[in-house]
Design a protein around this motif. Structure first.
Motif, short mmCIF file in Angstrom:
data_model
loop_
_atom_site.label_atom_id
_atom_site.label_comp_id
_atom_site.label_asym_id
_atom_site.label_seq_id
_atom_site.Cartn_x
_atom_site.Cartn_y
_atom_site.Cartn_z
N UNK A 138 -28.12 -25.80 -3.39
CA UNK A 138 -28.58 -25.08 -4.59
C UNK A 138 -29.26 -23.64 -4.24
N UNK A 139 -30.08 -23.74 -2.96
CA UNK A 139 -30.86 -22.41 -2.83
C UNK A 139 -29.93 -21.45 -2.66
N UNK A 140 -28.82 -21.75 -1.80
CA UNK A 140 -27.86 -20.65 -1.43
C UNK A 140 -27.31 -20.20 -2.61
N UNK A 141 -26.88 -21.14 -3.61
CA UNK A 141 -26.17 -20.61 -4.68
C UNK A 141 -27.36 -19.60 -5.91
N UNK A 142 -28.45 -20.07 -5.66
CA UNK A 142 -29.30 -19.56 -6.44
C UNK A 142 -29.37 -17.91 -6.06
N UNK A 143 -29.63 -17.81 -4.52
CA UNK A 143 -29.45 -16.35 -3.96
C UNK A 143 -28.44 -15.80 -4.28
N UNK A 144 -27.18 -16.56 -3.89
CA UNK A 144 -25.92 -15.78 -4.36
C UNK A 144 -25.57 -15.24 -5.66
N UNK A 145 -26.08 -16.08 -6.60
CA UNK A 145 -25.77 -15.79 -8.02
C UNK A 145 -26.68 -15.22 -9.09
N UNK A 146 -27.84 -14.86 -8.27
CA UNK A 146 -28.86 -14.08 -8.96
C UNK A 146 -28.36 -12.57 -8.95
N UNK A 147 -28.49 -12.00 -9.91
CA UNK A 147 -28.22 -10.32 -10.17
C UNK A 147 -29.46 -9.78 -10.53
N UNK A 148 -29.53 -8.22 -10.45
CA UNK A 148 -30.64 -7.65 -11.00
C UNK A 148 -31.02 -8.17 -12.53
N UNK A 149 -30.10 -8.36 -13.43
CA UNK A 149 -30.33 -8.71 -14.63
C UNK A 149 -29.97 -10.17 -14.98
N UNK A 150 -29.37 -10.97 -14.11
CA UNK A 150 -29.43 -12.43 -14.43
C UNK A 150 -30.27 -13.21 -13.53
N UNK A 151 -31.27 -14.03 -14.02
CA UNK A 151 -32.24 -14.56 -13.31
C UNK A 151 -31.80 -16.16 -13.24
N UNK A 152 -31.86 -16.87 -11.98
CA UNK A 152 -31.51 -18.12 -12.02
C UNK A 152 -32.86 -19.07 -11.69
N UNK A 153 -33.08 -20.02 -12.30
CA UNK A 153 -34.04 -20.89 -12.11
C UNK A 153 -33.34 -22.28 -11.59
N UNK A 154 -33.77 -22.78 -10.50
CA UNK A 154 -33.36 -23.77 -9.64
C UNK A 154 -33.48 -25.21 -10.05
N UNK A 155 -32.47 -26.18 -10.06
CA UNK A 155 -33.02 -27.63 -10.37
C UNK A 155 -32.28 -28.61 -9.71
N UNK A 156 -32.47 -29.74 -9.23
CA UNK A 156 -31.67 -30.77 -8.71
C UNK A 156 -31.06 -31.61 -9.86
N UNK A 157 -31.34 -31.54 -10.89
CA UNK A 157 -30.95 -32.45 -12.04
C UNK A 157 -29.83 -32.22 -12.78
N UNK A 158 -28.59 -32.25 -12.08
CA UNK A 158 -27.35 -31.79 -12.75
C UNK A 158 -27.29 -32.44 -13.98
N UNK A 159 -27.41 -33.93 -13.93
CA UNK A 159 -27.28 -34.55 -15.22
C UNK A 159 -27.94 -33.98 -16.56
N UNK A 160 -29.27 -33.62 -16.35
CA UNK A 160 -30.02 -33.21 -17.29
C UNK A 160 -29.62 -31.96 -17.71
N UNK A 161 -29.43 -30.99 -16.67
CA UNK A 161 -28.81 -29.81 -17.29
C UNK A 161 -27.42 -29.78 -17.83
N UNK A 162 -26.49 -30.52 -17.58
CA UNK A 162 -25.20 -30.57 -18.12
C UNK A 162 -25.26 -31.38 -19.43
N UNK A 163 -26.39 -32.18 -19.84
CA UNK A 163 -26.49 -32.87 -20.94
C UNK A 163 -27.02 -31.84 -21.98
#
Ligand SMILES: NC(=O)C1=CN([C@@H]2O[C@H](COP(=O)(O)OP(=O)(O)OC[C@H]3O[C@@H](n4cnc5c(N)ncnc54)[C@H](O)[C@@H]3O)[C@@H](O)[C@H]2O)C=CC1
Ligand SMILES: O=C(CO)COP(=O)(O)O
Length: 303
Positions: A138-163
């Protein structure tokens, strides 16, 4: 388009003719007209390229299961980031659940939250949730997929996020329907609030973290989708409320998801009256006025 600011991106498309057209015009005229594909985006088609780099899966929810099975070999042992929002009608699973079932050696993750594709591509400021059960990935993806205009917050709760992403589309159809039928903004606020209570009820029963629903992937996306006519789910609801037609080629995730959610809720003996009403609207069993009567005539209860 936004990730291309971070480095090379390979865009896989299943239709070779469309891939060739995008390669030539440097634009996806069918789905995102007016937005240029940066030079660092390479088009590809045919088998999904193998490797250990993360793959973002951006396709309608009801097609994800078939795609995972068809490309299982290329998708094995790599992070798979679902970008879709919904619940699979066949299995009742969300995107990360389907990934875990179909590609057991992959690391499932989900990127979700309030965001219209066009806003992201235009470089407008956007904040999303990146959820991955494996926090190191998750930390690796957060770093790779954040861009200057797209800010990502990290979570380990995949079930809650997808629901959150799946359920807000159902409520957005309901909100569109009441506005389309001229029932007023007070009714919409009531649906958003009671819809959020319904979202929390199911998420709690399935074991999601309560705080996840209060974040970008739940409350944030509910607020956007229930109030913006950029949303296809909301516009579909508007058309139901007005008794008007709707372009069937547009992806409206809340329609199938309402049916999938209702089936899961019934199996758990959970009361989800708004989801029930939306299911009846999209299957044509009820008109908006009848659905509203059904909601208003329920027994009185504590909030
Ligand atoms: N468009 C948006 O603003 C946002 C969309 N999403 C989610 O992304 C998912 C996809 O939506 P959009 O990209 O907007 O839909 P879209 O309808 O614009 O595009 C869907 C894409 O999936 C492809 N596709 C269809 N069937 C496929 C299959 N069997 N295998 C592989 N690819 C297939 C289509 O060719 C098309 O390129 C949905 O779950 C949606 O909720 C999430 C956030 C924002
Ligand atoms: O998920 C979205 C916004 O966050 C896009 O909404 P629609 O699928 O309703 O267009």
């Amino acid at each position: 388009v936004t990730l291309a600011q971070n480095g090379p991106v390979t865009l896989w498309a299943r239709d070779p003719a469309h891939a060739a057209e995008m390669q030539q015009t440097r634009e996806n005229t069918r789905r995102l007209p007016g937005i240029s594909l940066p030079d660092s985006v390479t088009l590809t088609t045919g088998p999904v390229p193998k490797g250990d780099t993360p793959c973002l899966l951006a396709m309608p929810m009801q097609t994800l299961g078939g795609f995972l099975l068809e490309h299982a070999e290329s998708l094995a042992r790599r992070p798979l980031v679902a970008c879709c929002k919904g619940m699979d009608l066949t299995t009742g699973l969300g995107p990360t659940g389907l990934i875990a079932q179909s590609c057991p050696t992959a690391t499932p993750a989900i990127l979700t939250g309030p965001s219209f594709a066009r806003d992201i591509a235009l470089g407008l400021p956007t904040a999303l949730t990146l959820a991955c059960g494996d926090d190191h990935t998750g930390q690796m993806l957060q770093r790779c997929l954040t861009t200057p205009t797209l800010r990502l917050y990290r979570s380990t709760d995949t079930l809650g996020a997808e629901l959150g992403g799946a359920l807000k589309n159902v409520i957005a159809i309901a909100c569109g329907a009441v506005i389309g039928a001229g029932l007023g903004e007070s009714a919409r606020a009531a649906l958003m609030t009671r819809g959020f209570a319904e979202m929390n009820r199911l998420a709690h029963a399935l074991g999601a973290h309560p705080q996840t629903l209060a974040g970008l992937s739940g409350f944030g996306d509910l607020a956007l989708t229930c109030t913006s006519d950029q949303s296809r789910n909301y516009r579909y609801g508007l058309s139901i409320g007005k008794g008007a037609g709707f372009d069937p080629s547009l992806t409206v995730e809340g329609s199938a998801t309402a049916r999938a959610v209702l089936a899961r809720a019934r199996a758990l003996s959970l009361d989800m009256p708004i989801t029930h009403a939306v299911t009846a609207l999209v299957t044509g069993e009820l008109h908006v006025a009848q659905a509203m009567d059904m909601l208003l005539s329920r027994p009185l209860k504590e909030e």
